[in-house]
Design a protein around this motif. Structure first.
Motif, short mmCIF file in Angstrom:
data_model
loop_
_atom_site.label_atom_id
_atom_site.label_comp_id
_atom_site.label_asym_id
_atom_site.label_seq_id
_atom_site.Cartn_x
_atom_site.Cartn_y
_atom_site.Cartn_z
N LEU A 1 1.92 5.74 -3.06
CA LEU A 1 0.65 5.37 -2.28
C LEU A 1 -0.10 4.69 -3.26
O LEU A 1 -0.61 5.05 -4.48
CB LEU A 1 -0.10 6.57 -2.06
N ASN A 2 -0.35 3.18 -3.04
CA ASN A 2 -0.81 2.18 -4.21
C ASN A 2 0.35 2.32 -5.30
O ASN A 2 1.54 2.21 -5.19
CB ASN A 2 -2.15 2.44 -4.46
N ASN A 3 -0.10 2.76 -6.35
CA ASN A 3 0.88 2.89 -7.62
C ASN A 3 1.18 4.30 -8.13
O ASN A 3 2.01 4.69 -8.87
CB ASN A 3 0.22 2.28 -8.71
N ILE B 1 5.09 -1.02 3.12
CA ILE B 1 3.91 -1.15 4.47
C ILE B 1 2.79 -1.65 3.78
O ILE B 1 2.05 -1.25 3.02
CB ILE B 1 3.86 0.10 5.09
N LYS B 2 2.30 -2.78 4.40
CA LYS B 2 1.26 -3.62 3.81
C LYS B 2 -0.28 -2.97 4.32
O LYS B 2 -0.27 -2.34 5.51
CB LYS B 2 1.33 -5.12 4.16
N MET C 1 0.92 -1.29 -0.18
CA MET C 1 -0.14 -0.06 -0.09
C MET C 1 0.85 1.34 0.16
O MET C 1 0.60 2.29 -0.73
CB MET C 1 -0.83 -0.10 1.40
N LEU C 2 1.85 1.18 0.88
CA LEU C 2 2.93 2.36 1.06
C LEU C 2 4.16 1.85 0.68
O LEU C 2 4.70 0.88 1.29
CB LEU C 2 2.64 3.08 2.25
N LYS C 3 4.98 2.52 -0.14
CA LYS C 3 6.24 2.12 -0.54
C LYS C 3 7.25 3.17 -0.28
O LYS C 3 6.85 4.16 -1.15
CB LYS C 3 6.33 1.34 -1.69
N LEU D 1 5.61 10.26 4.19
CA LEU D 1 4.32 9.04 3.94
C LEU D 1 3.02 10.03 3.74
O LEU D 1 2.00 9.51 3.21
CB LEU D 1 4.14 8.33 5.09
N ASN D 2 2.84 11.17 4.38
CA ASN D 2 1.78 12.02 4.36
C ASN D 2 1.77 13.38 3.35
O ASN D 2 1.01 14.22 3.33
CB ASN D 2 1.19 12.71 5.67
N GLY D 3 2.77 13.26 2.75
CA GLY D 3 3.04 14.07 1.39
C GLY D 3 3.51 15.68 2.21
O GLY D 3 3.56 16.51 1.07
#
Length: 480
Positions: free
Chosen positions: A68-70, A27-28, A1-3, A50-52
């Motif tokens: 975030l996803n792709n 992060i799954k 989900m997050l990478k 992670l939160n931009g």
């Protein structure tokens, strides 16, 4: 989900602290991840990716990508990111947009154009989940730090994002609220939400975290499952205790075998028509490190403000060395480090901030104080450019430099790692050796065990217990 893929970052000021170096992290969906490590290791910077907030609000030299996803987070507008990612910051005031609690809780839902019925449904749900009926329809500016933290968490939860990023969410929470927050994280986990927590206090996380990411000097140096992490020596890693039962009292006796006492009389204070402090008469030992404990909203900060003379309408007396000290006298004799230290940082450099508290400038002494608090390398930095924990230590350095007889610290270790908490503890004990009486408003059980010898327990603006430190009483209050 997050990478995070080969992410490196350095802030514009090029200070190595808080920078990142070649971070790779997957992060799954539904995982609860703990980011831990000493102050300055890069935890907050990871959350900002992670939160931009990086690159949307913080500039610097950036390499690698966050997905975030792709989708690349760095290319998404912040309003799109906020549909999926909710954030709670260490200082909740930085994310408030309203002056009343109810409006703040529903603010995000209104921004997403939810229907009135849906907003009411979500509002009622989070009020119940967070157990904050007593905080509804209140003025945000009259809440305690911990109460503000609860409102910030509730407002993010009401939007119900898929991902929650939490930076020191327990920094101002009392013990009960921290345990309640563990239950809330558990509920998010049951809903398969992804939760990333950057945190120094670990005790309330052991039953909800799946994976622990350990950072040092901007790098991920270790990664453990929570089962492996539970059996490690956390202090050897420079971390706070995961199990508070392992802590022992270090100050079981008073500093002096025959302590002197001073007396507080008629300490009463009202906010409007509401009485929030009602103390008739209490005796407290001099030259001790005294912990002021109690739930969020118990009146601890109000008590401290009245004690040092900051509240004009509190006319209580302090009988000290046989003299009755009124408000103006207490102002001259005491110094307070506030819960939100941003209110008392005024100068252009850390060194100047410490010198400001001195009657006569003594650069050598100021530098010694900064060295003892692990701040000497930041002496030329602007105080407002520092992390929350660093600002806290600068304010503590100013208090030490003031040479007042009574020092009051309001949550001095919120957001501090083990090493810096111990530094604060050592300095408190040093100040005590100089004959100074120290009050600490704190929810930090570890700090109390290291430093304190006496307890004042407040509830509803009253002192409900006043005792020489006692392990059983403390554990009844702090442990679940």
């Amino acid at each position: 989900m997050l990478k995070m893929e080969n992410v490196s970052f350095s802030y514009e000021n090029n200070n190595d602290a808080h920078n990142l170096k070649d971070i790779n992290l997957n992060i799954k969906k539904g995982e609860v991840i703990l980011l831990c490590g000493e102050s300055g290791c890069g935890k907050t910077t990871v959350t900002r990716f992670l939160n931009g907030l990086i690159p949307n609000f913080f500039d610097g030299i950036r390499e690698g990508n966050v997905y975030l996803n792709n989708d690349k987070v760095g290319e998404m507008p912040i309003y799109d990111i906020s549909r999926y990612v909710g954030s709670v910051f260490q200082n909740p005031k930085t994310q408030f947009f309203n002056v009343d609690t109810t409006s703040e809780i529903v603010f995000g839902c209104e921004n997403l154009s939810m229907s009135v019925d849906e907003i009411k449904k979500r509002f009622n749900a989070v009020v119940k989940e967070f157990n904050i009926n007593n905080l509804v329809d209140r003025n945000i500016f009259k809440l305690s730090g911990g109460e503000k933290q609860k409102i910030a968490c509730a407002s993010v939860s009401a939007v119900s994002p898929d991902i929650l990023v939490l930076d020191e969410p327990s920094s101002n929470l009392d013990s009960n609220s921290s345990w309640d927050f563990e239950n809330i994280i558990g509920k998010w986990k049951d809903q398969e939400k992804t939760v990333i927590i950057a945190e120094h206090k670990l005790f309330f996380l052991s039953d909800v975290v799946d994976r622990v990411i350990f950072l040092k000097d901007g790098k991920i140096t270790n990664e453990w499952s929570i089962d492996v992490f539970k059996n490690m020596n956390h202090r050897e890693l420079g971390l706070r205790q995961l199990n508070l039962n392992n802590l022992e009292l270090k100050r079981k006796e008073y500093y002096s075998q025959n302590p002197e006492f001073f007396e507080l009389k008629d300490f009463k204070f009202n906010y409007g028509k509401s009485q929030v402090l009602d103390i008739d008469d209490v005796k407290i030992p001099k030259n001790e490190i005294i912990a002021i404990i109690g739930k969020n909203g118990a009146g601890k900060s109000t008590f401290a403000n009245c004690l040092c003379g900051l509240k004009k309408s509190c006319n209580g007396k302090l009988v000290y060395d046989g003299k009755s000290l009124k408000r103006k006298d207490r102002l001259k004799k005491s110094y307070m480090v506030m819960q939100d230290v941003n209110h008392q940082l005024f100068t252009e450099s850390v060194l100047d901030e410490v010198l400001l508290s001195m009657d006569e400038d003594d650069v050598e002494l100021a530098e010694d104080i900064l060295r003892n608090l692990n701040l000497i390398h930041l002496k030329d930095a602007h105080p407002m450019a520092l992390s929350g924990g660093e600002k806290q230590r600068v304010a503590i350095a100013s208090a030490i430099a003031s040479k007042k007889e009574i020092l009051i610290f309001d949550e001095p270790t919120s957001g501090l790692d083990l090493k810096n908490m111990m530094k604060v503890s050592e300095n408190l004990k040093y100040l005590q050796s100089l004959g100074i009486t120290i009050f600490i408003i704190t929810h930090d059980f570890e700090l109390i065990c290291e430093s304190c010898s006496h307890i004042l327990h407040l509830d509803g603006g009253r002192i409900i217990d006043n005792y020489k430190i006692d392990e059983n009483k403390l554990k009844d209050f702090f442990l679940r």
